[in-house]
Design an enzyme around this catalytic site. Structure first.
Site, PDB file in Angstrom:
ATOM      1  N   ASP A   1      61.700  19.589  53.250  1.00  0.00           N
ATOM      2  CA  ASP A   1      62.664  20.613  53.597  1.00  0.00           C
ATOM      3  C   ASP A   1      62.478  21.749  52.585  1.00  0.00           C
ATOM      4  O   ASP A   1      61.767  21.592  51.582  1.00  0.00           O
ATOM      5  CB  ASP A   1      64.077  20.030  53.519  1.00  0.00           C
ATOM      6  CG  ASP A   1      65.152  21.057  53.779  1.00  0.00           C
ATOM      7  OD1 ASP A   1      65.030  21.813  54.759  1.00  0.00           O
ATOM      8  OD2 ASP A   1      66.103  21.128  52.982  1.00  0.00           O
TER       9      ASP A   1
ATOM     10  N   ASP B   1      65.281  24.757  51.724  1.00  0.00           N
ATOM     11  CA  ASP B   1      66.492  25.168  51.007  1.00  0.00           C
ATOM     12  C   ASP B   1      67.223  23.957  50.442  1.00  0.00           C
ATOM     13  O   ASP B   1      67.532  23.003  51.153  1.00  0.00           O
ATOM     14  CB  ASP B   1      67.416  25.941  51.947  1.00  0.00           C
ATOM     15  CG  ASP B   1      66.799  27.269  52.372  1.00  0.00           C
ATOM     16  OD1 ASP B   1      66.516  28.095  51.486  1.00  0.00           O
ATOM     17  OD2 ASP B   1      66.573  27.463  53.582  1.00  0.00           O
TER      18      ASP B   1
END
Length: 223
Positions: free
Chosen positions: A13, A15
């Site tokens: 991922d 953020d």
């Protein structure tokens, strides 16, 4: 704390996992709400983390009301965020060390994010990481966002690695659900949201930071 098997690909991922950006999004969302005389409680913001915009749009309308100008709010929220993140959000602990470990063992890695390609490019460029990922999957590349499995499945496809052979690294419950639905090993590295029993049930383990992830990967790569 460990992995059940050697990963043939790693999918990150972005953020809250690679970059310390979730707090910037939170502050921007609060300020954008305040500008139109509204309040955005932490509980509402936290429910948005890692989610796809159509789902988050519905959550915001449920909070603010059906007549709320949610798309204008989202545009102002992103402007507020861009101002805060102009110099690039800080790297999370252990990012460079983990990427060096993967490079040393020729393990391919990708990003699967709900953010835009523009945001990915900006964040990577701010830290000289433009060439460190073999594939990037971002908003607009898939039909259904997290918690649907589509982003992770597409990232695995672009790496040329079966989804079951990939390790997904996530900071949010929506992301953990997405990766687990894709059939991947999952490790959660919590950021603003702590791990709940639901995440613990589907994750190989919960890591304090990416240094912990590096240690676990190093063990299985040595087998």
């Amino acid at each position: 704390m460990g992995l059940p098997r050697k990963p043939n690909g790693i999918i990150f991922d972005m953020d809250g996992l690679l970059f310390d950006s979730e707090a910037l999004y939170r502050d921007a969302a609060r300020d954008a709400a305040a500008e139109v005389g509204r309040a955005l409680p932490d509980a509402v913001f936290l429910s948005l983390i890692g989610g796809a915009w159509p789902d988050n749009r519905a959550r915001l309308l449920a909070h603010f009301g059906a007549d709320f100008a949610v798309d204008a709010y989202q545009a102002d929220w992103m402007r507020q965020y861009d101002r805060r993140a102009a110099a690039g959000p800080a790297l999370k602990r252990g990012v460079r060390e983990l990427l060096a470990l993967l490079d040393g063992h020729a393990v391919p890695c990708a990003i699967a994010t709900s953010s835009s390609h523009e945001a990915v490019r900006r964040n990577l460029a701010a830290h000289g990481l433009e060439r460190r990922f073999d594939a990037v999957v971002a908003r607009g590349d898939y039909a259904r966002g997290k918690p649907a499995p589509d982003p992770f499945l597409l990232a695995a496809e672009r790496l040329g690695v079966p989804a079951g052979g990939c390790l997904a690294l996530e900071d949010s419950p929506h992301g953990v659900r997405s990766a687990a639905a894709a059939g991947m090993m999952v490790v959660m590295v919590p950021d603003l949201l702590p791990a709940s029993d639901a995440e613990r049930d589907v994750c190989a383990f919960i890591a304090e930071d990416l240094h912990n992830v590096s240690r676990a990967i190093r063990v299985v790569l040595a087998d």
